[in-house]
Write a protein that holds these residues in place. Sequence first.
Motif, mmCIF file in Angstrom:
data_model
loop_
_atom_site.group_PDB
_atom_site.id
_atom_site.type_symbol
_atom_site.label_atom_id
_atom_site.label_comp_id
_atom_site.label_asym_id
_atom_site.label_seq_id
_atom_site.Cartn_x
_atom_site.Cartn_y
_atom_site.Cartn_z
ATOM 1 N N LEU A 139 88.349 72.080 -84.281
ATOM 2 C CA LEU A 139 88.915 72.359 -85.604
ATOM 3 C C LEU A 139 89.778 71.194 -86.068
ATOM 4 O O LEU A 139 90.247 70.406 -85.249
ATOM 5 N N PRO A 140 90.035 71.100 -87.370
ATOM 6 C CA PRO A 140 90.874 70.006 -87.869
ATOM 7 C C PRO A 140 92.368 70.216 -87.613
ATOM 8 O O PRO A 140 93.181 69.379 -87.983
ATOM 9 N N LYS A 141 92.734 71.342 -86.962
ATOM 10 C CA LYS A 141 94.138 71.619 -86.656
ATOM 11 C C LYS A 141 94.216 72.470 -85.401
ATOM 12 O O LYS A 141 93.193 72.882 -84.854
ATOM 13 N N ASP A 142 95.427 72.757 -84.945
ATOM 14 C CA ASP A 142 95.681 73.577 -83.765
ATOM 15 C C ASP A 142 94.955 74.921 -83.901
ATOM 16 O O ASP A 142 95.128 75.629 -84.890
ATOM 17 N N ALA A 143 94.146 75.263 -82.903
ATOM 18 C CA ALA A 143 93.340 76.485 -82.964
ATOM 19 C C ALA A 143 94.167 77.760 -82.785
ATOM 20 O O ALA A 143 93.790 78.814 -83.298
ATOM 21 N N GLY A 144 95.285 77.708 -82.066
ATOM 22 C CA GLY A 144 96.083 78.898 -81.793
ATOM 23 C C GLY A 144 96.519 79.643 -83.046
ATOM 24 O O GLY A 144 96.254 80.847 -83.179
ATOM 25 N N PRO A 145 97.191 78.981 -83.996
ATOM 26 C CA PRO A 145 97.603 79.666 -85.217
ATOM 27 C C PRO A 145 96.422 80.166 -86.066
ATOM 28 O O PRO A 145 96.521 81.197 -86.721
ATOM 29 N N VAL A 146 95.308 79.453 -86.024
ATOM 30 C CA VAL A 146 94.114 79.890 -86.767
ATOM 31 C C VAL A 146 93.636 81.225 -86.195
ATOM 32 O O VAL A 146 93.359 82.175 -86.939
ATOM 33 N N VAL A 147 93.578 81.325 -84.865
ATOM 34 C CA VAL A 147 93.158 82.568 -84.204
ATOM 35 C C VAL A 147 94.119 83.699 -84.554
ATOM 36 O O VAL A 147 93.696 84.816 -84.850
ATOM 37 N N GLU A 148 95.421 83.420 -84.536
ATOM 38 C CA GLU A 148 96.423 84.449 -84.861
ATOM 39 C C GLU A 148 96.251 84.963 -86.287
ATOM 40 O O GLU A 148 96.319 86.177 -86.529
ATOM 41 N N ARG A 149 96.028 84.064 -87.242
ATOM 42 C CA ARG A 149 95.845 84.495 -88.639
ATOM 43 C C ARG A 149 94.581 85.337 -88.796
ATOM 44 O O ARG A 149 94.564 86.318 -89.537
ATOM 45 N N LEU A 150 93.514 84.958 -88.101
ATOM 46 C CA LEU A 150 92.285 85.738 -88.179
ATOM 47 C C LEU A 150 92.447 87.097 -87.498
ATOM 48 O O LEU A 150 91.930 88.099 -87.996
ATOM 49 N N LEU A 151 93.168 87.142 -86.379
ATOM 50 C CA LEU A 151 93.423 88.431 -85.721
ATOM 51 C C LEU A 151 94.191 89.375 -86.632
ATOM 52 O O LEU A 151 93.944 90.575 -86.636
ATOM 53 N N ALA A 152 95.109 88.828 -87.418
ATOM 54 C CA ALA A 152 95.863 89.644 -88.372
ATOM 55 C C ALA A 152 94.929 90.277 -89.401
ATOM 56 O O ALA A 152 95.244 91.314 -89.980
ATOM 57 N N LYS A 153 93.762 89.649 -89.606
ATOM 58 C CA LYS A 153 92.755 90.177 -90.539
ATOM 59 C C LYS A 153 91.674 90.962 -89.789
ATOM 60 O O LYS A 153 90.602 91.209 -90.315
ATOM 61 N N LYS A 154 91.961 91.315 -88.520
ATOM 62 C CA LYS A 154 91.043 92.111 -87.686
ATOM 63 C C LYS A 154 89.757 91.360 -87.334
ATOM 64 O O LYS A 154 88.693 91.944 -87.191
ATOM 65 N N ILE A 155 89.871 90.026 -87.199
ATOM 66 C CA ILE A 155 88.722 89.203 -86.805
ATOM 67 C C ILE A 155 89.064 88.516 -85.482
ATOM 68 O O ILE A 155 89.994 87.707 -85.418
ATOM 69 N N ALA A 156 88.335 88.875 -84.427
ATOM 70 C CA ALA A 156 88.499 88.220 -83.132
ATOM 71 C C ALA A 156 87.627 86.970 -83.143
ATOM 72 O O ALA A 156 86.410 87.054 -83.032
ATOM 73 N N SER A 157 88.257 85.826 -83.318
ATOM 74 C CA SER A 157 87.492 84.608 -83.576
ATOM 75 C C SER A 157 87.091 83.836 -82.335
ATOM 76 O O SER A 157 86.147 83.063 -82.377
ATOM 77 N N GLY A 158 87.807 83.986 -81.240
ATOM 78 C CA GLY A 158 87.464 83.235 -80.047
ATOM 79 C C GLY A 158 88.695 82.903 -79.236
ATOM 80 O O GLY A 158 89.776 83.445 -79.466
ATOM 81 N N VAL A 159 88.534 81.983 -78.287
ATOM 82 C CA VAL A 159 89.605 81.607 -77.375
ATOM 83 C C VAL A 159 90.057 80.181 -77.681
ATOM 84 O O VAL A 159 89.264 79.238 -77.555
ATOM 85 N N PRO A 160 91.334 80.005 -78.089
ATOM 86 C CA PRO A 160 91.842 78.653 -78.278
ATOM 87 C C PRO A 160 92.070 78.010 -76.904
ATOM 88 O O PRO A 160 92.651 78.624 -76.014
ATOM 89 N N LEU A 161 91.600 76.803 -76.707
ATOM 90 C CA LEU A 161 91.610 76.187 -75.381
ATOM 91 C C LEU A 161 92.888 75.430 -75.035
ATOM 92 O O LEU A 161 93.098 75.058 -73.886
ATOM 93 N N GLY A 162 93.770 75.202 -75.993
ATOM 94 C CA GLY A 162 94.971 74.401 -75.774
ATOM 95 C C GLY A 162 95.894 74.917 -74.693
ATOM 96 O O GLY A 162 96.587 74.133 -74.045
#
Length: 74
Positions: free
Chosen positions: A15-38
């Motif tokens: 991704l063009p930015k840190d994956a952790g916050p992206v995953v958190e925002r998607l989870l807030a929308k009830k979307i399990a997007s994947g595992v951030p590797l950082g």
Amino acid sequence: ILNPGATFNEFTLALPKDAGPVVERLLAKKIASGVPLGEWYPEMNNCLTVTVTEKRTKTEIDTFAHKLEWQACK
């Protein structure tokens, strides 16, 4: 896609930015997007491993891709 070779149902995206916050925002929308590797690989902070199986419809996958792109590029 980080590893462009053949895959079964799992792949890693850079991704063009840190994956952790992206995953958190998607989870807030009830979307399990994947595992951030950082957390395990600090040099891969912007990488996200995604799994897609035959249980997901094309519409669900397209919706996920659109929302992931929107969050990752926001």
